[in-house]
Scaffold this motif. Structure first.
Motif, PDB file in Angstrom:
ATOM      1  N   ILE A 101     -50.096 -64.781  -3.687  1.00 41.90           N
ATOM      2  CA  ILE A 101     -51.494 -64.753  -4.120  1.00 41.90           C
ATOM      3  C   ILE A 101     -52.325 -63.836  -3.222  1.00 41.90           C
ATOM      4  O   ILE A 101     -52.421 -64.048  -2.016  1.00 41.90           O
ATOM      5  CB  ILE A 101     -52.083 -66.172  -4.171  1.00 41.90           C
ATOM      6  CG1 ILE A 101     -51.333 -66.983  -5.221  1.00 41.90           C
ATOM      7  CG2 ILE A 101     -53.576 -66.135  -4.475  1.00 41.90           C
ATOM      8  CD1 ILE A 101     -51.691 -68.434  -5.279  1.00 41.90           C
ATOM      9  N   ALA A 102     -52.859 -62.783  -3.834  1.00 41.74           N
ATOM     10  CA  ALA A 102     -53.691 -61.775  -3.173  1.00 41.74           C
ATOM     11  C   ALA A 102     -52.944 -60.976  -2.101  1.00 41.74           C
ATOM     12  O   ALA A 102     -53.577 -60.269  -1.312  1.00 41.74           O
ATOM     13  CB  ALA A 102     -54.957 -62.398  -2.594  1.00 41.74           C
ATOM     14  N   LYS A 103     -51.610 -61.079  -2.083  1.00 36.02           N
ATOM     15  CA  LYS A 103     -50.826 -60.312  -1.110  1.00 36.02           C
ATOM     16  C   LYS A 103     -50.785 -58.853  -1.568  1.00 36.02           C
ATOM     17  O   LYS A 103     -50.345 -58.552  -2.674  1.00 36.02           O
ATOM     18  CB  LYS A 103     -49.399 -60.860  -1.033  1.00 36.02           C
ATOM     19  CG  LYS A 103     -48.485 -60.152  -0.046  1.00 36.02           C
ATOM     20  CD  LYS A 103     -48.866 -60.381   1.397  1.00 36.02           C
ATOM     21  CE  LYS A 103     -48.707 -61.824   1.785  1.00 36.02           C
ATOM     22  NZ  LYS A 103     -48.915 -62.078   3.206  1.00 36.02           N
ATOM     23  N   PRO A 104     -51.250 -57.925  -0.740  1.00 34.32           N
ATOM     24  CA  PRO A 104     -51.186 -56.517  -1.120  1.00 34.32           C
ATOM     25  C   PRO A 104     -49.730 -56.085  -1.355  1.00 34.32           C
ATOM     26  O   PRO A 104     -48.831 -56.460  -0.586  1.00 34.32           O
ATOM     27  CB  PRO A 104     -51.783 -55.795   0.084  1.00 34.32           C
ATOM     28  CG  PRO A 104     -52.671 -56.826   0.721  1.00 34.32           C
ATOM     29  CD  PRO A 104     -51.929 -58.125   0.529  1.00 34.32           C
ATOM     30  N   ALA A 131     -51.875 -58.393  -5.136  1.00 35.74           N
ATOM     31  CA  ALA A 131     -52.922 -57.372  -5.188  1.00 35.74           C
ATOM     32  C   ALA A 131     -52.206 -56.028  -5.206  1.00 35.74           C
ATOM     33  O   ALA A 131     -51.923 -55.447  -4.158  1.00 35.74           O
ATOM     34  CB  ALA A 131     -53.850 -57.492  -3.992  1.00 35.74           C
ATOM     35  N   LEU A 132     -51.886 -55.569  -6.387  1.00 35.55           N
ATOM     36  CA  LEU A 132     -51.059 -54.377  -6.547  1.00 35.55           C
ATOM     37  C   LEU A 132     -51.878 -53.113  -6.289  1.00 35.55           C
ATOM     38  O   LEU A 132     -52.902 -52.884  -6.933  1.00 35.55           O
ATOM     39  CB  LEU A 132     -50.458 -54.364  -7.949  1.00 35.55           C
ATOM     40  CG  LEU A 132     -49.284 -53.447  -8.189  1.00 35.55           C
ATOM     41  CD1 LEU A 132     -48.140 -53.738  -7.217  1.00 35.55           C
ATOM     42  CD2 LEU A 132     -48.794 -53.601  -9.625  1.00 35.55           C
ATOM     43  N   TYR A 133     -51.413 -52.327  -5.340  1.00 41.89           N
ATOM     44  CA  TYR A 133     -52.046 -51.052  -5.013  1.00 41.89           C
ATOM     45  C   TYR A 133     -51.525 -50.023  -6.005  1.00 41.89           C
ATOM     46  O   TYR A 133     -50.354 -49.689  -5.993  1.00 41.89           O
ATOM     47  CB  TYR A 133     -51.713 -50.657  -3.577  1.00 41.89           C
ATOM     48  CG  TYR A 133     -52.247 -49.306  -3.182  1.00 41.89           C
ATOM     49  CD1 TYR A 133     -53.618 -49.047  -3.226  1.00 41.89           C
ATOM     50  CD2 TYR A 133     -51.409 -48.300  -2.762  1.00 41.89           C
ATOM     51  CE1 TYR A 133     -54.119 -47.814  -2.854  1.00 41.89           C
ATOM     52  CE2 TYR A 133     -51.907 -47.069  -2.384  1.00 41.89           C
ATOM     53  CZ  TYR A 133     -53.252 -46.829  -2.442  1.00 41.89           C
ATOM     54  OH  TYR A 133     -53.757 -45.611  -2.077  1.00 41.89           O
ATOM     55  N   GLU A 134     -52.399 -49.545  -6.871  1.00 43.31           N
ATOM     56  CA  GLU A 134     -51.955 -48.655  -7.940  1.00 43.31           C
ATOM     57  C   GLU A 134     -52.604 -47.278  -7.888  1.00 43.31           C
ATOM     58  O   GLU A 134     -52.371 -46.467  -8.776  1.00 43.31           O
ATOM     59  CB  GLU A 134     -52.229 -49.316  -9.296  1.00 43.31           C
ATOM     60  CG  GLU A 134     -51.487 -50.636  -9.446  1.00 43.31           C
ATOM     61  CD  GLU A 134     -51.665 -51.268 -10.810  1.00 43.31           C
ATOM     62  OE1 GLU A 134     -51.135 -50.709 -11.780  1.00 43.31           O
ATOM     63  OE2 GLU A 134     -52.327 -52.309 -10.884  1.00 43.31           O
ATOM     64  N   PHE A 173     -55.753 -49.474   2.024  1.00 40.08           N
ATOM     65  CA  PHE A 173     -56.010 -50.437   0.945  1.00 40.08           C
ATOM     66  C   PHE A 173     -56.029 -51.862   1.498  1.00 40.08           C
ATOM     67  O   PHE A 173     -56.914 -52.657   1.182  1.00 40.08           O
ATOM     68  CB  PHE A 173     -54.933 -50.287  -0.130  1.00 40.08           C
ATOM     69  CG  PHE A 173     -54.941 -51.361  -1.180  1.00 40.08           C
ATOM     70  CD1 PHE A 173     -55.903 -51.374  -2.175  1.00 40.08           C
ATOM     71  CD2 PHE A 173     -53.951 -52.342  -1.191  1.00 40.08           C
ATOM     72  CE1 PHE A 173     -55.895 -52.372  -3.165  1.00 40.08           C
ATOM     73  CE2 PHE A 173     -53.937 -53.335  -2.166  1.00 40.08           C
ATOM     74  CZ  PHE A 173     -54.911 -53.337  -3.154  1.00 40.08           C
ATOM     75  N   ILE A 174     -55.051 -52.161   2.351  1.00 40.03           N
ATOM     76  CA  ILE A 174     -54.977 -53.513   2.954  1.00 40.03           C
ATOM     77  C   ILE A 174     -56.213 -53.769   3.814  1.00 40.03           C
ATOM     78  O   ILE A 174     -56.824 -54.830   3.752  1.00 40.03           O
ATOM     79  CB  ILE A 174     -53.682 -53.675   3.774  1.00 40.03           C
ATOM     80  CG1 ILE A 174     -52.466 -53.646   2.838  1.00 40.03           C
ATOM     81  CG2 ILE A 174     -53.706 -54.958   4.587  1.00 40.03           C
ATOM     82  CD1 ILE A 174     -51.126 -53.513   3.543  1.00 40.03           C
ATOM     83  N   ALA A 175     -56.591 -52.776   4.618  1.00 35.96           N
ATOM     84  CA  ALA A 175     -57.742 -52.935   5.520  1.00 35.96           C
ATOM     85  C   ALA A 175     -59.049 -53.096   4.755  1.00 35.96           C
ATOM     86  O   ALA A 175     -59.978 -53.759   5.248  1.00 35.96           O
ATOM     87  CB  ALA A 175     -57.834 -51.728   6.449  1.00 35.96           C
ATOM     88  N   SER A 176     -59.122 -52.542   3.563  1.00 29.88           N
ATOM     89  CA  SER A 176     -60.366 -52.617   2.790  1.00 29.88           C
ATOM     90  C   SER A 176     -60.531 -53.936   2.051  1.00 29.88           C
ATOM     91  O   SER A 176     -61.567 -54.181   1.447  1.00 29.88           O
ATOM     92  CB  SER A 176     -60.421 -51.469   1.781  1.00 29.88           C
ATOM     93  OG  SER A 176     -59.490 -51.689   0.711  1.00 29.88           O
ATOM     94  N   ARG A 177     -59.556 -54.794   2.097  1.00 26.55           N
ATOM     95  CA  ARG A 177     -59.593 -56.054   1.345  1.00 26.55           C
ATOM     96  C   ARG A 177     -60.278 -57.139   2.145  1.00 26.55           C
ATOM     97  O   ARG A 177     -60.277 -57.284   3.229  1.00 26.55           O
ATOM     98  CB  ARG A 177     -58.180 -56.489   0.972  1.00 26.55           C
ATOM     99  CG  ARG A 177     -57.541 -55.451   0.051  1.00 26.55           C
ATOM    100  CD  ARG A 177     -56.233 -55.855  -0.498  1.00 26.55           C
ATOM    101  NE  ARG A 177     -56.154 -57.188  -1.018  1.00 26.55           N
ATOM    102  CZ  ARG A 177     -56.723 -57.595  -2.173  1.00 26.55           C
ATOM    103  NH1 ARG A 177     -57.365 -56.766  -2.906  1.00 26.55           N
ATOM    104  NH2 ARG A 177     -56.593 -58.835  -2.579  1.00 26.55           N
TER     105      ARG A 177
END
Length: 177
Positions: A101-104, A131-134, A173-177
């Motif tokens: 859940i919400a794992k990048p 949290a799929l980085y697309e 992306f991870i840091a921006s979450r």
């Protein structure tokens, strides 16, 4: 230090996807550590009756690895237009857990032809609430190559740069979450 877990969806000894995730681990930029999980072949077939206190050790190790990671990278082949059973089985062990859940998560590809599996895997992972980085995709074409050729391709400066750039973008992306 950002801890990323890389999973190859292939169980083959001479897997292009396994070679790709190993290369990602070797080429991680400063501030990132990529650990390769190699236990898919040891996972028992998912059975909801075996969850909780009955969770097999191999499944618990996967769940703990995903839970402890800051992000997940998955590289998988396409079998019969789908996700390989071993990888789907691993994801099934995570379905009723909070680990996904919400794992990048980021997908990486060793074949330009795995379009059906890419779409299916992305759908599965979105459904599981990863949290799929697309915004960016890493693809390094290793299809049809033999193990001696992998290293040459994966150490080409353009491919090393592509791996580092993909990991840096994923870290952002991870840091921006």
């Amino acid at each position: 230090m950002l801890n990323l877990l890389a999973i190859s969806g292939s169980l083959r000894a001479a897997s292009t996807n396994s070679a790709l995730v190993a290369a990602l681990a070797r080429n991680a930029p400063a501030g990132c550590r990529v650990t390769v999980h190699d236990g898919l072949g040891r996972l028992p077939i998912f059975n909801p009756d075996d969850e909780g206190e009955r969770t097999p050790r191999e499944a618990a190790e996967l769940i703990d690895a995903v839970t402890g990671a800051d992000g997940i990278i998955v590289s998988c082949p396409e079998y019969a237009h789908g996700v390989p059973g071993g990888l789907k089985n691993a994801l099934d062990w995570l379905v009723s857990r909070d680990a996904a859940i919400a794992k990048p998560a980021m997908l990486a590809h060793a074949s330009p032809r795995s379009l059906f599996a890419r779409a299916a895997l992305a759908e599965i992972m979105r459904t599981m609430s990863f949290a799929l980085y697309e915004d960016a995709m890493l693809e390094i074409a290793l299809l049809g190559k033999k193990p001696p050729e992998f290293d040459g391709i994966l150490t080409e400066p353009v491919n090393v740069l592509a791996m580092r750039n993909a990991l840096t973008a994923f870290a952002d992306f991870i840091a921006s979450r």
